[in-house]
Design a protein around this motif. Structure first.
Motif, PDB file in Angstrom:
ATOM      1  N   ASP A  16      -2.295  -2.799  -8.943  1.00 50.17           N
ATOM      2  CA  ASP A  16      -2.904  -1.498  -8.670  1.00 50.17           C
ATOM      3  C   ASP A  16      -3.902  -1.643  -7.525  1.00 50.17           C
ATOM      4  O   ASP A  16      -4.973  -2.233  -7.683  1.00 50.17           O
ATOM      5  CB  ASP A  16      -3.598  -0.981  -9.932  1.00 50.17           C
ATOM      6  CG  ASP A  16      -4.048   0.463  -9.806  1.00 50.17           C
ATOM      7  OD1 ASP A  16      -4.361   0.893  -8.674  1.00 50.17           O
ATOM      8  OD2 ASP A  16      -4.084   1.172 -10.824  1.00 50.17           O
ATOM      9  N   GLU A  17      -3.554  -1.094  -6.386  1.00 47.61           N
ATOM     10  CA  GLU A  17      -4.384  -1.239  -5.183  1.00 47.61           C
ATOM     11  C   GLU A  17      -5.741  -0.575  -5.361  1.00 47.61           C
ATOM     12  O   GLU A  17      -6.752  -1.037  -4.811  1.00 47.61           O
ATOM     13  CB  GLU A  17      -3.650  -0.620  -3.986  1.00 47.61           C
ATOM     14  CG  GLU A  17      -4.282  -0.892  -2.645  1.00 47.61           C
ATOM     15  CD  GLU A  17      -4.143  -2.338  -2.199  1.00 47.61           C
ATOM     16  OE1 GLU A  17      -4.939  -2.757  -1.337  1.00 47.61           O
ATOM     17  OE2 GLU A  17      -3.256  -3.044  -2.713  1.00 47.61           O
ATOM     18  N   ASP A  52       6.756   4.684  -3.535  1.00 48.12           N
ATOM     19  CA  ASP A  52       6.047   4.727  -2.261  1.00 48.12           C
ATOM     20  C   ASP A  52       4.870   5.688  -2.395  1.00 48.12           C
ATOM     21  O   ASP A  52       4.664   6.305  -3.446  1.00 48.12           O
ATOM     22  CB  ASP A  52       6.978   5.090  -1.100  1.00 48.12           C
ATOM     23  CG  ASP A  52       7.604   6.477  -1.219  1.00 48.12           C
ATOM     24  OD1 ASP A  52       7.008   7.357  -1.875  1.00 48.12           O
ATOM     25  OD2 ASP A  52       8.687   6.689  -0.636  1.00 48.12           O
ATOM     26  N   SER A  53       4.067   5.818  -1.353  1.00 47.83           N
ATOM     27  CA  SER A  53       2.843   6.614  -1.439  1.00 47.83           C
ATOM     28  C   SER A  53       3.108   8.098  -1.655  1.00 47.83           C
ATOM     29  O   SER A  53       2.228   8.820  -2.133  1.00 47.83           O
ATOM     30  CB  SER A  53       2.006   6.420  -0.169  1.00 47.83           C
ATOM     31  OG  SER A  53       2.761   6.781   0.981  1.00 47.83           O
ATOM     32  N   LYS A  79       0.819  -1.209   0.000  1.00 47.65           N
ATOM     33  CA  LYS A  79       0.000   0.000   0.000  1.00 47.65           C
ATOM     34  C   LYS A  79       0.866   1.278   0.000  1.00 47.65           C
ATOM     35  O   LYS A  79       0.467   2.314   0.533  1.00 47.65           O
ATOM     36  CB  LYS A  79      -0.970   0.010   1.189  1.00 47.65           C
ATOM     37  CG  LYS A  79      -1.984  -1.136   1.163  1.00 47.65           C
ATOM     38  CD  LYS A  79      -2.908  -1.099   2.372  1.00 47.65           C
ATOM     39  CE  LYS A  79      -4.018  -2.126   2.261  1.00 47.65           C
ATOM     40  NZ  LYS A  79      -3.519  -3.523   2.231  1.00 47.65           N
ATOM     41  N   GLY A  80       2.045   1.189  -0.571  1.00 44.91           N
ATOM     42  CA  GLY A  80       2.916   2.360  -0.688  1.00 44.91           C
ATOM     43  C   GLY A  80       3.644   2.740   0.584  1.00 44.91           C
ATOM     44  O   GLY A  80       4.319   3.782   0.622  1.00 44.91           O
ATOM     45  N   ILE A  81       3.532   1.927   1.637  1.00 48.60           N
ATOM     46  CA  ILE A  81       4.179   2.235   2.916  1.00 48.60           C
ATOM     47  C   ILE A  81       5.662   1.894   2.812  1.00 48.60           C
ATOM     48  O   ILE A  81       6.032   0.741   2.575  1.00 48.60           O
ATOM     49  CB  ILE A  81       3.522   1.461   4.064  1.00 48.60           C
ATOM     50  CG1 ILE A  81       2.024   1.806   4.140  1.00 48.60           C
ATOM     51  CG2 ILE A  81       4.201   1.765   5.389  1.00 48.60           C
ATOM     52  CD1 ILE A  81       1.233   0.916   5.067  1.00 48.60           C
ATOM     53  N   PRO A  98       2.038   7.095  -8.345  1.00 47.33           N
ATOM     54  CA  PRO A  98       0.780   7.388  -7.649  1.00 47.33           C
ATOM     55  C   PRO A  98       0.384   8.856  -7.700  1.00 47.33           C
ATOM     56  O   PRO A  98      -0.775   9.187  -7.437  1.00 47.33           O
ATOM     57  CB  PRO A  98       1.072   6.964  -6.205  1.00 47.33           C
ATOM     58  CG  PRO A  98       2.547   7.136  -6.061  1.00 47.33           C
ATOM     59  CD  PRO A  98       3.125   6.763  -7.395  1.00 47.33           C
TER      60      PRO A  98
END
Length: 285
Positions: free
Chosen positions: A148-149, A258-259, A58-60, A214
């Motif tokens: 792709d979340e 990352d996010s 989740k980009g963490i 993102p």
């Protein structure tokens, strides 16, 4: 004497100019959002000398998930800390990419086989909840995959497939349902618009990894064969390509964001240098 002095002055000026141009060429062009010439470098432990795909959950950015192309292991490590943990998910093989999608870990083998298990099981030394998917993809060689979340879709990009030619690369889309992967379409990347940026793709593009930015929703594609970064829009239309400096990018095999939109590219090592992950901080355009 004056004429000789002028000649020496002109010669010195020309040398300075040539050196300046050479320096600029050696650094190379780079996107305005990322300075590809000035990465933060994270050398990998020996176990990840042949690092291939990388991903975040989740980009963490606190944990990097990685695989290498010899052992069926999922590695976990924190940025700058060489201590790694891993879980054995399958026997040895040529594994090329990893994605974490909707709480599932999905791993791509070069022959197109996919392996999936719950993200919660990634902490175990031996992972026995793995499901294998065979023959979902046409016969060929595959290295690039992105989950792709937001959409719940898995994108897979062919590296070398008989369906493609020098002017086209085909990709496939699957929807990740609770216990299955369902075909959801395909896409194509036209190689011709890349050729003005790099003559190396005259015989076709050979992608190593893909990821979606993102922030901009653009697709970033790296090719280790061509040492190239290709950027397309959300609909796979090529916008620009950047040759990658071989002194910085030894063998780019993985890519992730990352996010916050920071860019990460993993490189396999060799007899001289360790494998690494390069981080490029997102700059304000």
């Amino acid at each position: 004497m004056i004429r000789r002095f002028k000649s020496l002055f002109v010669a010195a000026a020309l040398i300075l100019l040539i050196n300046s141009c050479s320096s600029e060429e050696s650094e190379g062009k780079t996107p305005k959002e990322y300075n590809l010439n000035k990465p933060e470098r994270f050398a990998m432990p020996e176990s990840l000398l042949e690092i291939s795909g990388i991903a975040f959950n989740k980009g963490i950015a606190d944990t990097i998930y990685a695989i290498q192309d010899e052992e069926g292991k999922l590695f976990r490590l924190a940025w700058g800390n060489k201590k790694q943990f891993h879980g054995k998910f399958w026997k040895s093989g040529d594994y090329e990419d990893v994605s974490i999608l909707r709480d599932k870990v999905i791993i791509l083998k070069s022959n197109g086989s996919l392996f999936s298990f719950p993200f919660t099981d990634a902490i175990y030394d031996e992972i026995d909840s793995v499901k294998e998917y065979q023959k979902l993809l046409p016969e060929g060689e595959y290295e690039g995959m992105y989950g792709d979340e937001i959409s719940g879709k898995l994108y897979l990009l062919c590296k070398n497939c008989t369906i493609d030619n020098n002017d086209n690369v085909t990709g496939y889309i699957y929807r990740a349902d609770s216990d299955s992967l369902v075909f959801a379409g395909q896409f194509n990347i036209d190689v011709d618009p890349i050729k003005p940026f790099s003559g190396k793709v005259k015989k076709g593009l050979r992608p190593s990894a893909i990821a979606k930015n993102p922030v901009t929703r653009e697709w970033f594609i790296v090719s280790a064969v061509h040492n190239l970064l290709v950027i397309t829009d959300e609909n796979w239309k090529v916008k620009v390509a950047y040759p990658l400096n071989g002194n910085t990018f030894n063998q780019p095999e993985g890519i992730a964001f990352d996010s916050a939109g920071n860019l990460y590219i993993s490189n396999e090592g060799d007899d001289i240098s360790a494998g690494n992950i390069l981080k490029f901080q997102r700059l304000t355009p």
